[in-house]
Design a protein around this motif. Structure first.
Motif, PDB file in Angstrom:
ATOM      1  N   GLY A   1       0.807  -1.215   0.000  1.00 19.00           N
ATOM      2  CA  GLY A   1       0.000   0.000   0.000  1.00 19.00           C
ATOM      3  C   GLY A   1       0.842   1.268   0.000  1.00 19.00           C
ATOM      4  O   GLY A   1       0.305   2.370   0.058  1.00 19.00           O
ATOM      5  N   ALA A   2       2.173   1.120  -0.068  1.00 20.42           N
ATOM      6  CA  ALA A   2       3.057   2.295  -0.050  1.00 20.42           C
ATOM      7  C   ALA A   2       2.891   3.093  -1.338  1.00 20.42           C
ATOM      8  O   ALA A   2       2.891   2.532  -2.430  1.00 20.42           O
ATOM      9  N   ALA A   3       2.743   4.412  -1.188  1.00 19.95           N
ATOM     10  CA  ALA A   3       2.571   5.298  -2.341  1.00 19.95           C
ATOM     11  C   ALA A   3       3.634   6.384  -2.316  1.00 19.95           C
ATOM     12  O   ALA A   3       3.953   6.921  -1.250  1.00 19.95           O
ATOM     13  N   TRP A   4       4.193   6.685  -3.492  1.00 15.07           N
ATOM     14  CA  TRP A   4       5.168   7.762  -3.669  1.00 15.07           C
ATOM     15  C   TRP A   4       4.658   8.628  -4.813  1.00 15.07           C
ATOM     16  O   TRP A   4       4.412   8.125  -5.903  1.00 15.07           O
ATOM     17  N   VAL A   5       4.504   9.909  -4.561  1.00 13.17           N
ATOM     18  CA  VAL A   5       3.975  10.811  -5.574  1.00 13.17           C
ATOM     19  C   VAL A   5       4.893  12.027  -5.679  1.00 13.17           C
ATOM     20  O   VAL A   5       5.063  12.761  -4.707  1.00 13.17           O
ATOM     21  N   GLU A   6       5.488  12.219  -6.855  1.00 12.01           N
ATOM     22  CA  GLU A   6       6.287  13.418  -7.135  1.00 12.01           C
ATOM     23  C   GLU A   6       5.363  14.448  -7.760  1.00 12.01           C
ATOM     24  O   GLU A   6       4.625  14.132  -8.695  1.00 12.01           O
ATOM     25  N   HIS A   7       5.427  15.672  -7.247  1.00 13.82           N
ATOM     26  CA  HIS A   7       4.509  16.715  -7.707  1.00 13.82           C
ATOM     27  C   HIS A   7       5.150  18.078  -7.520  1.00 13.82           C
ATOM     28  O   HIS A   7       6.151  18.214  -6.833  1.00 13.82           O
ATOM     29  N   THR A   8       4.544  19.077  -8.111  1.00 15.37           N
ATOM     30  CA  THR A   8       5.038  20.439  -7.900  1.00 15.37           C
ATOM     31  C   THR A   8       4.538  20.937  -6.544  1.00 15.37           C
ATOM     32  O   THR A   8       3.650  20.332  -5.931  1.00 15.37           O
ATOM     33  N   SER A   9       5.087  22.042  -6.112  1.00 16.41           N
ATOM     34  CA  SER A   9       4.688  22.604  -4.823  1.00 16.41           C
ATOM     35  C   SER A   9       3.283  23.219  -4.866  1.00 16.41           C
ATOM     36  O   SER A   9       2.751  23.622  -3.832  1.00 16.41           O
TER      37      SER A   9
END
Length: 67
Positions: free
Chosen positions: A40-48
């Motif tokens: 269930g681990a989630a990693w999300v790269e996003h802008t500020s």
């Protein structure tokens, strides 16, 4: 770019994973996301311009809980 990490509860099937990934990818300002269905681990790269709360909210609106 900021990376938000959290755990998603209730992922049991490929359809669940697809639903969560679609909810995340429908958000603006996402550059990359990964979800491990077994943990269930989630990693999300996003802008500020996007907050952790908005990302978690999208997952919760899709019917899953986050922690």
């Amino acid at each position: 770019m900021p990376t938000t990490e959290f755990t998603i509860d209730g992922l049991k099937t490929d359809d669940d994973l697809r639903t969560v990934m679609n909810a995340i990818q429908d958000l603006p300002c996402i550059s990359h996301s990964e979800v491990d269905m077994s943990t269930g681990a989630a990693w999300v790269e996003h802008t500020s311009m996007l907050s952790e709360g908005e990302i978690r909210g999208a997952v919760e609106e899709a019917g899953f809980t986050t922690r």
